[in-house]
Design a protein around this motif. Structure first.
Motif, PDB file in Angstrom:
ATOM      1  N   LEU A 160       0.614  -1.157  -0.757  1.00 22.17           N
ATOM      2  CA  LEU A 160       0.008   0.577   0.024  1.00 22.17           C
ATOM      3  C   LEU A 160       1.108   1.351   0.136  1.00 22.17           C
ATOM      4  CD1 LEU A 160      -3.360   0.647   2.588  1.00 22.17           C
ATOM      5  CD2 LEU A 160      -1.479   2.367   2.045  1.00 22.17           C
ATOM      6  N   VAL A 161       2.160   1.465   0.547  1.00 23.01           N
ATOM      7  CA  VAL A 161       2.804   3.156   1.003  1.00 23.01           C
ATOM      8  C   VAL A 161       3.488   2.682  -0.821  1.00 23.01           C
ATOM      9  CG1 VAL A 161       5.178   3.373   2.213  1.00 23.01           C
ATOM     10  CG2 VAL A 161       3.424   2.206   3.277  1.00 23.01           C
ATOM     11  N   ASN A 162       3.532   1.310  -0.856  1.00 21.38           N
ATOM     12  CA  ASN A 162       4.934   1.669  -2.115  1.00 21.38           C
ATOM     13  C   ASN A 162       3.986   2.616  -3.341  1.00 21.38           C
ATOM     14  OD1 ASN A 162       7.083   1.266  -1.134  1.00 21.38           O
ATOM     15  ND2 ASN A 162       6.828  -0.827  -1.415  1.00 21.38           N
ATOM     16  N   GLU A 163       2.832   1.737  -3.388  1.00 23.77           N
ATOM     17  CA  GLU A 163       1.924   2.615  -4.210  1.00 23.77           C
ATOM     18  C   GLU A 163       0.476   3.642  -4.039  1.00 23.77           C
ATOM     19  OE1 GLU A 163      -0.846   2.121  -7.477  1.00 23.77           O
ATOM     20  OE2 GLU A 163       0.616   0.493  -6.827  1.00 23.77           O
ATOM     21  N   VAL A 164       1.048   4.523  -2.814  1.00 26.72           N
ATOM     22  CA  VAL A 164       1.077   5.777  -2.730  1.00 26.72           C
ATOM     23  C   VAL A 164       1.637   6.754  -3.038  1.00 26.72           C
ATOM     24  CG1 VAL A 164      -0.233   6.706  -1.147  1.00 26.72           C
ATOM     25  CG2 VAL A 164      -1.916   5.126  -1.454  1.00 26.72           C
TER      26      VAL A 164
END
Length: 265
Positions: A160-164
């Motif tokens: 999630l963090v990498n995507e955002v």
């Protein structure tokens, strides 16, 4: 004054300074995975914007901003479009003026020109030592504005963090991410609260506003930035930006350089 006498009389000089500046221009998106340097690094944006990550902290650099990265600090660098970067490496044994943690710096036009001049011009050692000392004197922490966004390091939300961070316009709901990550919405909420002191939604907005500042300082129009970040209403984007950053997007676009502002939740 001879170089040896300068070093003897000035505590900044432990031995002759040694700066090495490299310039990089990418052809589209690019990334440098985890790495470190034996020297201190001053990484600065000449054109475009770049994201730098150190452990659980992330900075967005745009023209006028640099990140001081102490020697041995493992970091990642990524851009999602063409970017021109300057990377100045400083011998850690050459001077006593250092910062022991990553810190955002202002790159004034004078500092930029001097770094370029020092790198490209042949000059006697004592002149070069003076120029490099002035470069250090011109280094000023950009403490008046917060362009750093913390992020969780819990492996359960890493995707999630990498995507955002890579795509700030992401608008998938908390419930969507819970299903995708095979965890409960409450678990995601608890992780973000514990590691960032923000909710997931607040954190994602902070990431968007960090990206917005970089885009505006690179000369993009407010309407373009609003669309880039997925806002269907420019007025909603402007209101959110003003609430988080403290000034309007138009004020940042007009200045087109680092200004005194801080991100709030």
């Amino acid at each position: 004054m001879p170089l040896a006498e300068m070093q003897k009389n000035n505590p900044l000089f432990a031995e002759p300074f040694h700066f090495t500046t490299h310039f990089f221009v990418t052809n589209g998106a690019a990334s440098w995975t985890d790495h470190s340097h034996h020297e201190h690094e001053l990484l600065w944006a000449e054109r475009g914007s770049v994201q730098v990550r150190v452990q659980s902290r992330a900075w967005r650099l745009s023209p006028g901003l640099a990140l001081w990265i102490p020697s041995g600090t493992v970091h990642q660098v990524a851009s999602d479009a063409t970017v021109a970067l300057g990377a100045t490496h400083i011998d850690p044994h050459s001077c006593s003026r250092i910062w022991d943690a990553p810190i955002l710096m202002s790159v004034t036009p004078a500092l930029r020109e001097l770094l370029i001049h020092e790198n490209r011009t042949n000059m006697p050692d004592e002149y070069r030592a003076r120029a490099q000392r002035v470069c250090l004197d011109l280094l000023t922490p950009a403490s008046s504005r917060r362009t750093e966004v913390p992020f969780p390091t819990d492996p359960r939300v890493l995707r999630l963090v990498n995507e955002v961070l890579a795509h700030p316009r992401d608008s998938q709901s908390l419930e969507h991410w819970a299903i995708a990550l095979h965890v409960s919405p409450r678990t995601i909420t608890r992780i973000f609260s514990a590691e960032t002191q923000m909710s997931f939604v607040q954190w994602r907005i902070a990431v968007r506003m960090q990206e917005a500042v970089a885009q505006l300082m690179n000369g993009r129009a407010v309407q373009q930035v609003s669309r880039h970040l997925g806002y269907t209403s420019v007025s909603t984007f402007v209101a959110t930006f003003r609430r988080i950053v403290g000034v309007t997007p138009g004020a940042v676009a007009a200045n087109n350089q680092p200004s005194s502002m801080s991100l709030s939740r």
